[in-house]
Design a protein around this motif. Sequence first.
Motif, PDB file in Angstrom:
ATOM      1  N   THR A  14       1.115   1.027  -5.893  1.00 30.37           N
ATOM      2  CA  THR A  14       2.147   2.066  -5.977  1.00 30.37           C
ATOM      3  C   THR A  14       2.727   2.230  -4.584  1.00 30.37           C
ATOM      4  O   THR A  14       1.971   2.346  -3.612  1.00 30.37           O
ATOM      5  N   LEU A  15       4.058   2.202  -4.482  1.00 36.21           N
ATOM      6  CA  LEU A  15       4.681   2.254  -3.166  1.00 36.21           C
ATOM      7  C   LEU A  15       5.474   3.542  -2.964  1.00 36.21           C
ATOM      8  O   LEU A  15       6.234   3.947  -3.838  1.00 36.21           O
ATOM      9  N   PRO A  16       5.304   4.190  -1.792  1.00 40.08           N
ATOM     10  CA  PRO A  16       6.135   5.356  -1.481  1.00 40.08           C
ATOM     11  C   PRO A  16       7.560   4.896  -1.162  1.00 40.08           C
ATOM     12  O   PRO A  16       7.775   3.722  -0.879  1.00 40.08           O
ATOM     13  N   PRO A  17       8.555   5.829  -1.197  1.00 40.78           N
ATOM     14  CA  PRO A  17       9.918   5.426  -0.849  1.00 40.78           C
ATOM     15  C   PRO A  17       9.983   4.960   0.607  1.00 40.78           C
ATOM     16  O   PRO A  17       9.201   5.420   1.436  1.00 40.78           O
ATOM     17  N   GLY A  18      10.903   4.073   0.894  1.00 46.03           N
ATOM     18  CA  GLY A  18      11.057   3.577   2.256  1.00 46.03           C
ATOM     19  C   GLY A  18      11.336   2.091   2.278  1.00 46.03           C
ATOM     20  O   GLY A  18      11.515   1.468   1.232  1.00 46.03           O
ATOM     21  N   THR A  19      11.368   1.541   3.481  1.00 45.58           N
ATOM     22  CA  THR A  19      11.658   0.121   3.639  1.00 45.58           C
ATOM     23  C   THR A  19      10.396  -0.700   3.383  1.00 45.58           C
ATOM     24  O   THR A  19       9.401  -0.540   4.075  1.00 45.58           O
ATOM     25  N   VAL A  20      10.473  -1.563   2.375  1.00 44.98           N
ATOM     26  CA  VAL A  20       9.318  -2.373   1.996  1.00 44.98           C
ATOM     27  C   VAL A  20       9.359  -3.695   2.746  1.00 44.98           C
ATOM     28  O   VAL A  20      10.366  -4.395   2.733  1.00 44.98           O
ATOM     29  N   GLU A  21       8.260  -3.998   3.420  1.00 48.03           N
ATOM     30  CA  GLU A  21       8.163  -5.313   4.051  1.00 48.03           C
ATOM     31  C   GLU A  21       6.873  -5.969   3.619  1.00 48.03           C
ATOM     32  O   GLU A  21       5.840  -5.319   3.482  1.00 48.03           O
ATOM     33  N   VAL A  22       6.952  -7.276   3.374  1.00 46.75           N
ATOM     34  CA  VAL A  22       5.779  -8.036   2.964  1.00 46.75           C
ATOM     35  C   VAL A  22       5.621  -9.172   3.965  1.00 46.75           C
ATOM     36  O   VAL A  22       6.566  -9.925   4.203  1.00 46.75           O
ATOM     37  N   ASP A  23       4.456  -9.260   4.593  1.00 43.86           N
ATOM     38  CA  ASP A  23       4.270 -10.340   5.565  1.00 43.86           C
ATOM     39  C   ASP A  23       3.700 -11.582   4.887  1.00 43.86           C
ATOM     40  O   ASP A  23       3.467 -11.593   3.675  1.00 43.86           O
ATOM     41  N   ALA A  24       3.505 -12.630   5.684  1.00 42.73           N
ATOM     42  CA  ALA A  24       3.096 -13.922   5.134  1.00 42.73           C
ATOM     43  C   ALA A  24       1.748 -13.868   4.411  1.00 42.73           C
ATOM     44  O   ALA A  24       1.493 -14.643   3.499  1.00 42.73           O
ATOM     45  N   THR A  25       0.896 -12.904   4.796  1.00 41.76           N
ATOM     46  CA  THR A  25      -0.425 -12.833   4.173  1.00 41.76           C
ATOM     47  C   THR A  25      -0.398 -11.985   2.904  1.00 41.76           C
ATOM     48  O   THR A  25      -1.411 -11.816   2.244  1.00 41.76           O
ATOM     49  N   GLY A  26       0.782 -11.408   2.593  1.00 39.74           N
ATOM     50  CA  GLY A  26       0.905 -10.589   1.390  1.00 39.74           C
ATOM     51  C   GLY A  26       0.636  -9.114   1.640  1.00 39.74           C
ATOM     52  O   GLY A  26       0.522  -8.335   0.697  1.00 39.74           O
ATOM     53  N   LEU A  27       0.547  -8.718   2.915  1.00 36.78           N
ATOM     54  CA  LEU A  27       0.331  -7.304   3.230  1.00 36.78           C
ATOM     55  C   LEU A  27       1.664  -6.564   3.075  1.00 36.78           C
ATOM     56  O   LEU A  27       2.673  -6.942   3.665  1.00 36.78           O
ATOM     57  N   ILE A  28       1.649  -5.513   2.241  1.00 35.95           N
ATOM     58  CA  ILE A  28       2.861  -4.743   1.999  1.00 35.95           C
ATOM     59  C   ILE A  28       2.853  -3.519   2.905  1.00 35.95           C
ATOM     60  O   ILE A  28       1.874  -2.774   2.942  1.00 35.95           O
ATOM     61  N   THR A  29       3.951  -3.333   3.640  1.00 36.05           N
ATOM     62  CA  THR A  29       4.071  -2.121   4.446  1.00 36.05           C
ATOM     63  C   THR A  29       5.331  -1.392   4.004  1.00 36.05           C
ATOM     64  O   THR A  29       6.308  -2.011   3.599  1.00 36.05           O
ATOM     65  N   VAL A  30       5.285  -0.050   4.041  1.00 32.72           N
ATOM     66  CA  VAL A  30       6.469   0.747   3.750  1.00 32.72           C
ATOM     67  C   VAL A  30       6.739   1.596   4.980  1.00 32.72           C
ATOM     68  O   VAL A  30       5.869   2.354   5.413  1.00 32.72           O
ATOM     69  N   ASP A  31       7.945   1.412   5.563  1.00 27.63           N
ATOM     70  CA  ASP A  31       8.317   2.056   6.822  1.00 27.63           C
ATOM     71  C   ASP A  31       7.221   1.836   7.884  1.00 27.63           C
ATOM     72  O   ASP A  31       6.874   2.742   8.633  1.00 27.63           O
ATOM     73  N   GLY A  32       6.682   0.633   7.903  1.00 27.25           N
ATOM     74  CA  GLY A  32       5.693   0.265   8.906  1.00 27.25           C
ATOM     75  C   GLY A  32       4.272   0.692   8.581  1.00 27.25           C
ATOM     76  O   GLY A  32       3.336   0.305   9.279  1.00 27.25           O
ATOM     77  N   LYS A  33       4.092   1.490   7.504  1.00 20.76           N
ATOM     78  CA  LYS A  33       2.731   1.930   7.167  1.00 20.76           C
ATOM     79  C   LYS A  33       2.108   0.951   6.171  1.00 20.76           C
ATOM     80  O   LYS A  33       2.655   0.727   5.095  1.00 20.76           O
ATOM     81  N   PRO A  34       0.941   0.383   6.519  1.00 15.89           N
ATOM     82  CA  PRO A  34       0.317  -0.597   5.626  1.00 15.89           C
ATOM     83  C   PRO A  34      -0.050   0.036   4.273  1.00 15.89           C
ATOM     84  O   PRO A  34      -0.569   1.148   4.228  1.00 15.89           O
ATOM     85  N   GLN A  35       0.256  -0.676   3.195  1.00 12.35           N
ATOM     86  CA  GLN A  35      -0.134  -0.222   1.862  1.00 12.35           C
ATOM     87  C   GLN A  35      -1.289  -1.116   1.401  1.00 12.35           C
ATOM     88  O   GLN A  35      -2.357  -1.024   1.966  1.00 12.35           O
ATOM     89  N   GLN A  36      -1.005  -1.990   0.439  1.00 17.23           N
ATOM     90  CA  GLN A  36      -2.058  -2.893  -0.033  1.00 17.23           C
ATOM     91  C   GLN A  36      -1.693  -4.326   0.292  1.00 17.23           C
ATOM     92  O   GLN A  36      -0.525  -4.650   0.481  1.00 17.23           O
ATOM     93  N   ARG A  37      -2.702  -5.176   0.279  1.00 16.71           N
ATOM     94  CA  ARG A  37      -2.434  -6.601   0.392  1.00 16.71           C
ATOM     95  C   ARG A  37      -2.469  -7.185  -1.016  1.00 16.71           C
ATOM     96  O   ARG A  37      -3.329  -6.831  -1.819  1.00 16.71           O
ATOM     97  N   LEU A  38      -1.498  -8.047  -1.308  1.00 13.48           N
ATOM     98  CA  LEU A  38      -1.437  -8.678  -2.629  1.00 13.48           C
ATOM     99  C   LEU A  38      -2.662  -9.561  -2.860  1.00 13.48           C
ATOM    100  O   LEU A  38      -3.191 -10.141  -1.915  1.00 13.48           O
ATOM    101  N   ARG A  39      -3.068  -9.629  -4.122  1.00 14.30           N
ATOM    102  CA  ARG A  39      -4.141 -10.558  -4.450  1.00 14.30           C
ATOM    103  C   ARG A  39      -3.478 -11.890  -4.745  1.00 14.30           C
ATOM    104  O   ARG A  39      -2.608 -11.963  -5.605  1.00 14.30           O
ATOM    105  N   ILE A  40      -3.839 -12.922  -4.039  1.00 14.50           N
ATOM    106  CA  ILE A  40      -3.279 -14.240  -4.301  1.00 14.50           C
ATOM    107  C   ILE A  40      -4.433 -15.190  -4.526  1.00 14.50           C
ATOM    108  O   ILE A  40      -5.346 -15.280  -3.710  1.00 14.50           O
ATOM    109  N   GLU A  41      -4.397 -15.835  -5.692  1.00 17.75           N
ATOM    110  CA  GLU A  41      -5.548 -16.647  -6.091  1.00 17.75           C
ATOM    111  C   GLU A  41      -5.135 -18.060  -6.431  1.00 17.75           C
ATOM    112  O   GLU A  41      -3.968 -18.337  -6.678  1.00 17.75           O
ATOM    113  N   ARG A  42      -6.124 -18.917  -6.466  1.00 13.39           N
ATOM    114  CA  ARG A  42      -5.897 -20.291  -6.901  1.00 13.39           C
ATOM    115  C   ARG A  42      -7.048 -20.688  -7.812  1.00 13.39           C
ATOM    116  O   ARG A  42      -8.054 -19.991  -7.881  1.00 13.39           O
ATOM    117  N   VAL A  43      -6.867 -21.804  -8.510  1.00 16.50           N
ATOM    118  CA  VAL A  43      -7.990 -22.354  -9.265  1.00 16.50           C
ATOM    119  C   VAL A  43      -8.499 -23.573  -8.495  1.00 16.50           C
ATOM    120  O   VAL A  43      -7.774 -24.137  -7.678  1.00 16.50           O
TER     121      VAL A  43
END
Lengths: 262, 234
Positions: B124-153
């Motif tokens: 769940t993301l608060p309002p603001g500027t959403v940025e996602v870095d190469a590792t999948g870490l989501i930040t909103v207005d510079g505040k870290p939220q969650q990191r995406l789960r990225i999986e492989r088989v």
Amino acid sequence: MDPALRAAATGMMAQQTRTEVIAHNLANVNTPGFKRSRAHFEDLLYQTVQGQQVLGENDTQITPAIQVGRGTRLAGVQRLHEQGPIEETGRNLDVAIEGEGFFQIQLPSGETAYTRDGSLQISDQGVLVTSAGYALQPPIRIPDDASEFTVSATGVVSVRRGNDIQPTEIGRIELARFANPSGLLSLGQNLLAPTAASGQPVVGFPNDSGMGRLQQKSLEGSNVEIVQEMVEMIAAMRAYEINSKAIKTADEMSQIANNIAR
Amino acid sequence: MPGPVQNNGLSAAASALQMLERKQQVLANNLANASTRGFKAETTFARMMGNQLAKADTAVDLTPGTLTETHNTLDLALEGDGFFVVDTPAGERFVRNGNFRLDANRRLTDDQGNPVLGENGAITLPPGTVEVDATGLITVDGKPQQRLRIERVAPGTDLEHEGGTRFIPDASRQVIPPAERTVKQGFLEESNVNPMSAMTEMLSVLHRYGAAQQTLSTIDAVRGIAVTDLAKPV
């Protein structure tokens, strides 16, 4: 009907839709603030076909099941919000946004809609309106004795009143921004409405974080690039053609199958 | 009663016809999805079974598709291997199509409304500027939220297509360490279907189908001779 025939037919329908979207983009190549769209698709459900049972001399082998897909369908039409070119018009009431924001305007229903088209007018009531006649929000009233209308990069609107030498600030343009602008709903007339997919608007002043700065005497052109659309159109046509070949091949195979029993 | 050799010849030709039909169905589905984002083509390969029965197997071709820039904040693409994980009513699924959005509750979802999963579940993301870095870490207005789960088989394991550009992962699934990921914000991955090779393969399927039919008819003719001519009194 043969699943291959059906899958190929869905492919032809998909390319047809893609071409319709391209045609719409091309028709709006000169619409200020227009954002081009792309149709996007998803694959249909898969049918798992059971493997054959093979009876050997000593053991029974069942081969793994395989998956047969049933084609494609339209998942949605996505607007691409790349910045359009800022074109200088020299007209005082033309304001372009360089950045992500949208002008907020009030519809006759009282609801707020959003646009990137900054070709503003002054209404008979003296307020700033869009070319379709909808008032900018919050409203900005131009006094009767005003001259030399200016809009700063941060949205401050000033005029010179009567014989004043110093300009007077008469209001400030606010912009709105969306987490997912491609989720906005097109209302026509260059207007967009928020949806669950776009998220709620975040309102702020121009030039604040990512909101975009304003440029007076300019308009944002359509972000449709003719060459790019042509390339898309050729790709769609070829994909259409290749799906029709898949239909033809499936049909020829049915004919061959019919020849087995003579 | 026909002898074992004739029987094998007939059923081998018949199963070749069936296998080629399946191949054609798979190719038609691939071609229909030539412009489906995040779609992965299915490859077919024929196998000879013990009794000369041909069998078409399918596998998901995980070759990456081209990444197209969309400038949309919530469009995410993966460079290299791996999948985003979404939570569907039928269970967790893998997707490569990162055309994400926020629902009315500001939850990050895929284009069909299934929540996209982060390391701590739905995002769940608060309002603001959403940025996602190469590792999948989501930040909103510079505040870290969650990191995406990225999986492989595990390499060599096959995935199952579910439709809606989703895949059903198997037990070999594992999280890709953040350092090995490249998430690209503002990009979407195109279909990896190569129309040229699909077309060539389709023509070859057609020709082999004709040949298998000829074989079948020939064997049938031979059997016909065996039944009618050999039974004639001399």
